[in-house]
Design a protein around this motif. Structure first.
Motif, mmCIF file in Angstrom:
data_model
loop_
_atom_site.group_PDB
_atom_site.id
_atom_site.type_symbol
_atom_site.label_atom_id
_atom_site.label_comp_id
_atom_site.label_asym_id
_atom_site.label_seq_id
_atom_site.Cartn_x
_atom_site.Cartn_y
_atom_site.Cartn_z
ATOM 1 N N ALA A 97 0.851 -1.190 0.000
ATOM 2 C CA ALA A 97 0.000 0.000 0.000
ATOM 3 C C ALA A 97 0.885 1.237 0.000
ATOM 4 C CB ALA A 97 -0.931 0.020 1.216
ATOM 5 N N GLU A 125 -4.737 0.454 5.423
ATOM 6 C CA GLU A 125 -5.003 -0.283 4.188
ATOM 7 C C GLU A 125 -4.145 -1.542 4.111
ATOM 8 O OE1 GLU A 125 -4.569 0.302 -0.667
ATOM 9 O OE2 GLU A 125 -4.242 2.011 0.676
ATOM 10 N N LYS A 146 -5.413 -5.528 4.076
ATOM 11 C CA LYS A 146 -5.131 -6.409 2.946
ATOM 12 C C LYS A 146 -4.381 -7.665 3.382
ATOM 13 C CE LYS A 146 -4.693 -2.950 -0.788
ATOM 14 N NZ LYS A 146 -3.672 -2.305 -1.687
#
Length: 376
Positions: free
Chosen positions: A237, A262, A266
């Motif tokens: 990210a 983020e 993930k």
């Protein structure tokens, strides 16, 4: 179409110690790049004909392709020679492979900064920053020094707050046969080093040295047929925080926290799941900013968190196990990626982190990037 898993399968790097010691020999940046690329191919057992994507950083793809015989890749791209690009390069390679645009990408970085007499500061300032130059702000180090002065004032960091980072990097460098600096230092030796841009000392600054790094990225399926154990990119990210100068009033905290949220979502894991940290450390205060922004340390408290062996080999969360940019080399983040791969393969020798299954690369800069890498 289902997304493809992506892995790093081959790595190559210069012997930074040998190159630094031989001060009478000038080094050609393209020759260094070609050698690292050759070593990365050999590391994974691939042939240059397998490479259909080429990302060149700090060198031009035209000359490099002609020199190495890599003249017909499907995708090529040059990236600027700045540290933030190491994370960006892997993200671009990841996207190319995951999308099916190419199957195997080589990322190649090289510098001959020592040979060329490169200085990161002083001299003629960028005209866009001429006003700042009137006040001596002619280097990234000066800007980071200003940020660290603010950080110290806000959070009470004492004069020796960065000493554990400098001591840790040198201790790890002493375990790394290709590190430029292999002599350990003490807290007192750190405090005796001269100021460059007060409060930053010489030992807070990255090295200027020659060298090259290459890593090869492909699908996880393709990786399993190659020579070495693949290292899977579990998540990546990034986010920019752009301005005219290298200063963030909150030390890139908000941007880093957004990237962290983020990334961890993930990856399906968080800071406590990370076995090994590789942190971009052009200057040592950047490590404190990074640890806080990515949730490893409490905000304003990283300078205390790094004490008492927590970041050392054998500690709770070993950091910059190769020696980082102040001891191994300044390959602008690329060698830190290689170190993460070697740790996850169990190839790090005396500096090996026991049972290393996860590694996180983090770069806090005007482009903040991070990846979680896992042993496949």
């Amino acid at each position: 179409m289902p997304e493809k898993d992506v892995a790093i399968v081959g790595v190559g790097s210069s012997d930074f110690r040998r190159l630094y010691a031989d001060k009478g020999r000038p080094n050609d940046v393209y020759q260094l790049a070609a050698e690292a690329f050759r070593d990365a191919l050999d590391d994974c057992g691939a042939d240059k004909r397998d490479i259909d994507g080429l990302l060149c950083i700090n060198i031009g793809y035209g000359r490099f392709g002609e020199m190495t015989g890599l003249t017909g890749p499907s995708f090529v791209h040059d990236l600027e020679g700045t540290g933030r690009m190491s994370g960006v390069a892997l993200q671009e390679a990841y996207a190319l492979v995951q999308s099916g645009t190419v199957e195997m990408v080589a990322c190649v970085y090289a510098t001959n900064g020592r040979t060329a007499g490169l200085k990161y500061g002083g001299g003629d300032a960028d005209p866009a920053g001429a006003y700042d130059a009137m006040y001596g702000m002619t280097s990234t180090g000066a800007y980071v020094s200003m940020m660290y002065q603010r950080y110290s004032s806000l959070y009470g960091a004492p004069e020796d707050a960065l000493a554990p980072l400098a001591v840790n990097n040198r201790a790890n460098g002493a375990r790394n046969p290709i590190a430029v600096f292999q002599k350990e230092i003490t807290r007192d030796e750190y405090l005796e080093s001269r100021f460059i841009a007060e409060p930053l000392r010489k030992l807070d600054y990255c090295i200027i040295n020659d060298g090259a790094v290459a890593f090869i990225v492909t699908t996880a399926d393709r990786a399993r047929g190659l020579r070495k154990k693949p290292v899977r990119v579990a998540a990546t990210a990034g986010r920019a925080e752009l301005s005219r100068s290298y200063i963030s009033p909150d030390f890139y905290y908000s941007t880093s926290a957004a990237v962290a949220e983020e990334l961890y979502k993930k990856a399906g894991m968080g800071p406590d799941d990370i076995d090994c940290m590789q942190v971009y450390d052009n200057f040592l205060p950047t490590i404190l900013f990074t640890l806080e922004g990515f949730g490893h340390a409490p905000r304003g408290g990283a300078w205390e968190w790094v004490r008492d062996g927590r970041i050392e080999l054998g500690g709770e969360r070993p950091l910059n196990t190769s020696g980082g940019h102040t001891s191994e080399s300044y390959m602008q983040g690329f060698a830190l990626h290689v170190e993460a791969v070697r740790q996850l393969r169990g190839e790090a020798g005396e500096r090996q982190v026991e049972n290393c299954r996860t590694a996180q690369y983090m770069c806090v800069s005007p482009i903040v990037t991070s990846h979680v890498l896992v042993a496949d």
